[in-house]
Motif scaffolding. Sequence first.
Motif, PDB file in Angstrom:
ATOM      1  N   PHE A   1     -33.045  18.857 -39.216  1.00  0.00           N
ATOM      2  CA  PHE A   1     -31.817  18.771 -39.645  1.00  0.00           C
ATOM      3  C   PHE A   1     -30.727  18.805 -38.329  1.00  0.00           C
ATOM      4  O   PHE A   1     -29.468  18.080 -38.898  1.00  0.00           O
ATOM      5  CB  PHE A   1     -31.337  19.902 -40.491  1.00  0.00           C
ATOM      6  N   ALA A   2     -31.105  19.547 -37.448  1.00  0.00           N
ATOM      7  CA  ALA A   2     -30.144  19.345 -36.201  1.00  0.00           C
ATOM      8  C   ALA A   2     -30.044  17.974 -35.817  1.00  0.00           C
ATOM      9  O   ALA A   2     -29.013  17.643 -35.232  1.00  0.00           O
ATOM     10  CB  ALA A   2     -30.642  20.358 -35.457  1.00  0.00           C
ATOM     11  N   PHE A   3     -31.189  17.355 -35.894  1.00  0.00           N
ATOM     12  CA  PHE A   3     -31.188  15.789 -35.247  1.00  0.00           C
ATOM     13  C   PHE A   3     -30.405  14.829 -36.310  1.00  0.00           C
ATOM     14  O   PHE A   3     -29.786  13.995 -36.150  1.00  0.00           O
ATOM     15  CB  PHE A   3     -32.513  15.193 -34.997  1.00  0.00           C
ATOM     16  N   ALA A   4     -30.493  15.220 -37.636  1.00  0.00           N
ATOM     17  CA  ALA A   4     -29.665  14.738 -38.490  1.00  0.00           C
ATOM     18  C   ALA A   4     -28.212  14.721 -38.310  1.00  0.00           C
ATOM     19  O   ALA A   4     -27.388  13.936 -38.608  1.00  0.00           O
ATOM     20  CB  ALA A   4     -30.151  14.914 -39.936  1.00  0.00           C
ATOM     21  N   SER A   5     -27.836  16.010 -37.936  1.00  0.00           N
ATOM     22  CA  SER A   5     -26.552  16.198 -37.884  1.00  0.00           C
ATOM     23  C   SER A   5     -26.273  15.613 -36.437  1.00  0.00           C
ATOM     24  O   SER A   5     -24.832  15.005 -36.384  1.00  0.00           O
ATOM     25  CB  SER A   5     -26.244  17.629 -37.658  1.00  0.00           C
ATOM     26  N   ARG A   6     -26.786  15.480 -35.531  1.00  0.00           N
ATOM     27  CA  ARG A   6     -26.454  14.600 -34.308  1.00  0.00           C
ATOM     28  C   ARG A   6     -26.317  13.130 -34.665  1.00  0.00           C
ATOM     29  O   ARG A   6     -25.502  12.457 -33.994  1.00  0.00           O
ATOM     30  CB  ARG A   6     -27.683  14.782 -33.148  1.00  0.00           C
ATOM     31  N   GLY A   7     -27.120  12.540 -35.532  1.00  0.00           N
ATOM     32  CA  GLY A   7     -27.102  11.150 -35.940  1.00  0.00           C
ATOM     33  C   GLY A   7     -25.657  11.021 -36.601  1.00  0.00           C
ATOM     34  O   GLY A   7     -24.998  10.030 -36.478  1.00  0.00           O
ATOM     35  N   LEU A   8     -25.445  11.976 -37.582  1.00  0.00           N
ATOM     36  CA  LEU A   8     -24.192  11.914 -38.336  1.00  0.00           C
ATOM     37  C   LEU A   8     -22.821  11.915 -37.501  1.00  0.00           C
ATOM     38  O   LEU A   8     -21.798  11.464 -37.899  1.00  0.00           O
ATOM     39  CB  LEU A   8     -24.138  12.799 -39.502  1.00  0.00           C
ATOM     40  N   ALA A   9     -23.156  12.662 -36.508  1.00  0.00           N
ATOM     41  CA  ALA A   9     -22.128  12.950 -35.600  1.00  0.00           C
ATOM     42  C   ALA A   9     -21.599  11.596 -34.932  1.00  0.00           C
ATOM     43  O   ALA A   9     -20.217  11.333 -34.640  1.00  0.00           O
ATOM     44  CB  ALA A   9     -22.354  14.021 -34.555  1.00  0.00           C
ATOM     45  N   ALA A  10     -22.523  10.764 -34.525  1.00  0.00           N
ATOM     46  CA  ALA A  10     -22.319   9.587 -33.983  1.00  0.00           C
ATOM     47  C   ALA A  10     -21.284   8.541 -34.860  1.00  0.00           C
ATOM     48  O   ALA A  10     -20.646   7.757 -34.480  1.00  0.00           O
ATOM     49  CB  ALA A  10     -23.699   8.775 -33.581  1.00  0.00           C
ATOM     50  N   LEU A  11     -21.747   8.812 -36.350  1.00  0.00           N
ATOM     51  CA  LEU A  11     -21.125   7.943 -37.111  1.00  0.00           C
ATOM     52  C   LEU A  11     -19.639   8.503 -37.561  1.00  0.00           C
ATOM     53  O   LEU A  11     -18.808   7.791 -37.593  1.00  0.00           O
ATOM     54  CB  LEU A  11     -21.605   7.795 -38.587  1.00  0.00           C
ATOM     55  N   ALA A  12     -19.567   9.892 -37.167  1.00  0.00           N
ATOM     56  CA  ALA A  12     -18.315  10.570 -37.520  1.00  0.00           C
ATOM     57  C   ALA A  12     -17.369  10.413 -36.218  1.00  0.00           C
ATOM     58  O   ALA A  12     -16.071  10.907 -36.370  1.00  0.00           O
ATOM     59  CB  ALA A  12     -18.439  12.085 -37.694  1.00  0.00           C
ATOM     60  N   ALA A  13     -17.726  10.042 -35.072  1.00  0.00           N
ATOM     61  CA  ALA A  13     -17.025   9.980 -33.930  1.00  0.00           C
ATOM     62  C   ALA A  13     -15.676   9.317 -34.079  1.00  0.00           C
ATOM     63  O   ALA A  13     -14.683   9.568 -33.540  1.00  0.00           O
ATOM     64  CB  ALA A  13     -17.490   9.678 -32.686  1.00  0.00           C
ATOM     65  N   PRO A  14     -15.520   8.107 -34.654  1.00  0.00           N
ATOM     66  CA  PRO A  14     -14.408   7.399 -34.784  1.00  0.00           C
ATOM     67  C   PRO A  14     -13.400   7.987 -35.867  1.00  0.00           C
ATOM     68  O   PRO A  14     -12.155   7.440 -35.996  1.00  0.00           O
ATOM     69  CB  PRO A  14     -14.606   6.036 -35.264  1.00  0.00           C
ATOM     70  N   VAL A  15     -13.875   8.790 -36.848  1.00  0.00           N
ATOM     71  CA  VAL A  15     -13.062   9.096 -37.950  1.00  0.00           C
ATOM     72  C   VAL A  15     -12.084  10.315 -37.604  1.00  0.00           C
ATOM     73  O   VAL A  15     -12.365  11.151 -36.769  1.00  0.00           O
ATOM     74  CB  VAL A  15     -13.923   9.824 -38.931  1.00  0.00           C
ATOM     75  N   ASP A  16     -10.849   9.885 -38.104  1.00  0.00           N
ATOM     76  CA  ASP A  16      -9.783  11.022 -37.766  1.00  0.00           C
ATOM     77  C   ASP A  16      -9.594  11.159 -36.445  1.00  0.00           C
ATOM     78  O   ASP A  16      -9.314  12.389 -36.102  1.00  0.00           O
ATOM     79  CB  ASP A  16      -9.966  12.271 -38.699  1.00  0.00           C
ATOM     80  N   GLY A  17      -9.490  10.308 -35.321  1.00  0.00           N
ATOM     81  CA  GLY A  17      -9.468  10.678 -33.903  1.00  0.00           C
ATOM     82  C   GLY A  17     -10.440  11.465 -33.456  1.00  0.00           C
ATOM     83  O   GLY A  17     -10.107  12.171 -32.513  1.00  0.00           O
ATOM     84  N   GLY A  18     -11.674  11.493 -33.829  1.00  0.00           N
ATOM     85  CA  GLY A  18     -12.653  12.156 -33.422  1.00  0.00           C
ATOM     86  C   GLY A  18     -12.437  13.792 -33.828  1.00  0.00           C
ATOM     87  O   GLY A  18     -13.283  14.567 -33.155  1.00  0.00           O
ATOM     88  N   SER A  19     -11.864  14.221 -34.565  1.00  0.00           N
ATOM     89  CA  SER A  19     -11.706  15.652 -35.245  1.00  0.00           C
ATOM     90  C   SER A  19     -12.768  16.166 -35.482  1.00  0.00           C
ATOM     91  O   SER A  19     -13.030  17.268 -35.347  1.00  0.00           O
ATOM     92  CB  SER A  19     -10.408  15.742 -36.091  1.00  0.00           C
ATOM     93  N   LEU A  20     -13.775  15.518 -36.193  1.00  0.00           N
ATOM     94  CA  LEU A  20     -15.002  16.083 -36.692  1.00  0.00           C
ATOM     95  C   LEU A  20     -15.994  16.345 -35.725  1.00  0.00           C
ATOM     96  O   LEU A  20     -16.861  17.128 -35.887  1.00  0.00           O
ATOM     97  CB  LEU A  20     -15.632  14.925 -37.660  1.00  0.00           C
ATOM     98  N   VAL A  21     -15.796  15.630 -34.492  1.00  0.00           N
ATOM     99  CA  VAL A  21     -16.792  16.116 -33.162  1.00  0.00           C
ATOM    100  C   VAL A  21     -16.039  16.966 -32.162  1.00  0.00           C
ATOM    101  O   VAL A  21     -16.623  16.822 -31.092  1.00  0.00           O
ATOM    102  CB  VAL A  21     -17.469  14.727 -32.982  1.00  0.00           C
ATOM    103  N   ARG A  22     -14.988  17.575 -32.476  1.00  0.00           N
ATOM    104  CA  ARG A  22     -14.388  17.936 -31.383  1.00  0.00           C
ATOM    105  C   ARG A  22     -14.711  19.627 -31.440  1.00  0.00           C
ATOM    106  O   ARG A  22     -14.342  20.146 -32.508  1.00  0.00           O
ATOM    107  CB  ARG A  22     -12.735  17.970 -31.413  1.00  0.00           C
ATOM    108  N   LEU A  23     -15.364  19.934 -30.499  1.00  0.00           N
ATOM    109  CA  LEU A  23     -15.867  21.527 -30.442  1.00  0.00           C
ATOM    110  C   LEU A  23     -14.728  22.423 -30.193  1.00  0.00           C
ATOM    111  O   LEU A  23     -13.945  22.351 -29.297  1.00  0.00           O
ATOM    112  CB  LEU A  23     -17.006  21.659 -29.326  1.00  0.00           C
ATOM    113  N   GLY A  24     -14.780  23.520 -31.061  1.00  0.00           N
ATOM    114  CA  GLY A  24     -13.527  24.416 -31.050  1.00  0.00           C
ATOM    115  C   GLY A  24     -12.349  24.036 -31.778  1.00  0.00           C
ATOM    116  O   GLY A  24     -12.086  22.910 -32.136  1.00  0.00           O
ATOM    117  N   GLY A  25     -11.598  24.898 -32.066  1.00  0.00           N
ATOM    118  CA  GLY A  25     -10.458  24.794 -33.034  1.00  0.00           C
ATOM    119  C   GLY A  25     -10.934  24.921 -34.467  1.00  0.00           C
ATOM    120  O   GLY A  25     -12.003  24.941 -35.061  1.00  0.00           O
ATOM    121  N   PRO A  26      -9.820  24.507 -35.290  1.00  0.00           N
ATOM    122  CA  PRO A  26     -10.022  24.787 -36.817  1.00  0.00           C
ATOM    123  C   PRO A  26     -10.739  23.402 -37.297  1.00  0.00           C
ATOM    124  O   PRO A  26     -10.473  22.493 -36.595  1.00  0.00           O
ATOM    125  CB  PRO A  26      -8.850  24.885 -37.375  1.00  0.00           C
ATOM    126  N   PRO A  27     -11.452  23.665 -38.489  1.00  0.00           N
ATOM    127  CA  PRO A  27     -11.984  22.320 -38.815  1.00  0.00           C
ATOM    128  C   PRO A  27     -11.003  21.585 -39.605  1.00  0.00           C
ATOM    129  O   PRO A  27     -10.029  21.870 -40.242  1.00  0.00           O
ATOM    130  CB  PRO A  27     -12.834  22.888 -40.097  1.00  0.00           C
TER     131      PRO A  27
END
Length: 658
Positions: free
Chosen positions: A112-138
């Motif tokens: 599941f951790a690797f699945a999250s890593r794969g989904l993160a690659a797809l999420a990077a362009p969404v909302d200016g990268g807010s989904l893959v920005r470590l730290g801060g509020p979700p």
Amino acid sequence: MTTRARRRRGASPSTPVSPSQSAPDVAATVPPPAAGASPPPPPPPPSTLTWSAAVWRVFAAATAVKLLLVPAYRSTDYDVHVHWLALTRSLPLDQWYTDASSPWALDYPPLFAFASRGLAALAAPVDGGSLVRLGGPPPSADAAVLFMRASVMAADVVLAAGLSRLLTALVPARRVGAPTALAAAAAVLLHPGLLLVDHIHFQYNGLPLGVLLWALAFAAEGAPVSAAVAAACAFNLKHTLLPAALPLAAHLLTAGLRGDGVDGSLRGRAAHLGGIVFSGVDALLLPWVPFLVGAHGPAAAAPIFARLAPTGRGLLHSYWAANAWAVATAADVAACAAARSVATARVGAAVTHALPAPVAAAVATAAATCAAAASGGAAAPTAGVVGVARPWALLPPLTPALSTAAVVVAAAPCLGALTAAGWGRGGSAASARRLPGAVGAAGLAAFVFGWHVHEKAILLPSVALAVATAVTVARAEGADADAAVDAAADADVSDDGAPTAAAAAAAAAARPPPAHARAECRAYVWVALAGHWALLPLLPGPAEAAVKLCAVFGYAVAVLPRLWALGGGGGGATVAVVAYTAGLLGVEAYAGVGGGHARLWGDRYPFVPLLLVSVYAAVGVGAAFATLLWQDLCGEEEEEGGGGGEASLVDGGRAKED
């Protein structure tokens, strides 16, 4: 004067009968022919759907419903999964399970951790990268929320595909009418537990459960190696599915030892069993390899295991799961309260003096024990927090090892019944047909007796039993059709060709499902009432009240009466279910959306509503477990291929292996 005209199917033409026809319809299809008249034309064939068509139609409708829920309430599990996207994308592999910068630590298995890593690659362009920005509020932007919600819906494709494959393997679709096929698919794809937990509360249960259904499908197809690999992948996606490993291992070991479909020699069977074991273990260990070959070596497994099995978090979750330990804890709390009341001036010295001396001494000792436990600084079990080390003041302490042993002992009867089926006349094909119900029984054992069980863990036994009962309903329709055709072909006819009353009655007499299938239907009624209702406190807001009530009780009204009738629940059992349902509605009115507790007590005793829901739901879940346990220990069982139309229902599937 009558004569018996025996006609075997295939030996002479007979009138086709729709699976949905009743006994009078069957008799009506065999009218007495007039002298010299040609026989009447046969009725049209029943409207049927392939399982694939039925599943994907329901999947499309279910997705439309889920899209309406995108703006709904999201729990902190949304924050957790967003953090995991950022963590797996931003940190090196050896820090995924050791990073402590956030309370949302990664506590799912490596796959599941690797699945999250794969989904993160797809999420990077969404909302200016807010989904893959470590730290801060979700992120709460519409684009980010829609992406995460859509990822859960996309993961459900695996669930739908696995369900289609499993139903195709277990029930020939040509025997099932379109309405029944659609209802069977809807029982799983519109499952209220998945709808509430995944698509409102927010989790990814559809993905691992879908992979588990693929494992069951491969087992039903007679492909044990593929089943072992798929099962290992499911457990590496979500470790709370591990109770399913018990029945799967029993089935796969039986299949390997029997050597069905391979060289029957000792060497051939040994090679077959070795291939199953090696493939399963290899698939189970493979996702762990990148962590074990790093700088820390095999020692890297320790923090992963510590995250996956946090035994230090205590016996109970903050919201008690509806299991045996919830009932035991409630009894302990009530006993403590009673003992301390009797031993203090609140009740009065008269009550204490009225008790026999040994009883008074025992009450005084219990009150002292409870007082010492309360003053020890540890959180009370009713505090609604995680990590209560000793929730019981009076009952003997329970350890994780004892809890695990209780799970294994409780699951043993279903494993024995499954193994007996595999070594019986039907072989591993018969065992595979019983596998979904066995997974449900093992899942219930783990839910009832497991250590630190979450309320959402009811999804494993609930979905497994939903699949098992859907198969039973589909088989029952096929059995009705086969009985009607056989009765028409074997009918007693008079000299003028008219069927006798005995023939008409025989046409109506379809054999009931096997005893284990009937028990699964009755058990699922209890699970769908109690287990699904116990999930409602996960959605505390008033905005979701109508949705969650409609999902749980609408499903119950649509599905459960048919299952109870098919399960053969007797008069006393029916009274128990009706009485339990009435009590459930009363508890919901007091502790749930009715708001009775808040009107009576205001902010006092805030944990009481959750306690009432957990304990009352535990009674229903316990009834489901007891139903299956009684069947496995004491119930009569037909031979596979005997009662319930089993022989006729699998002749188009895996019957050639029997």
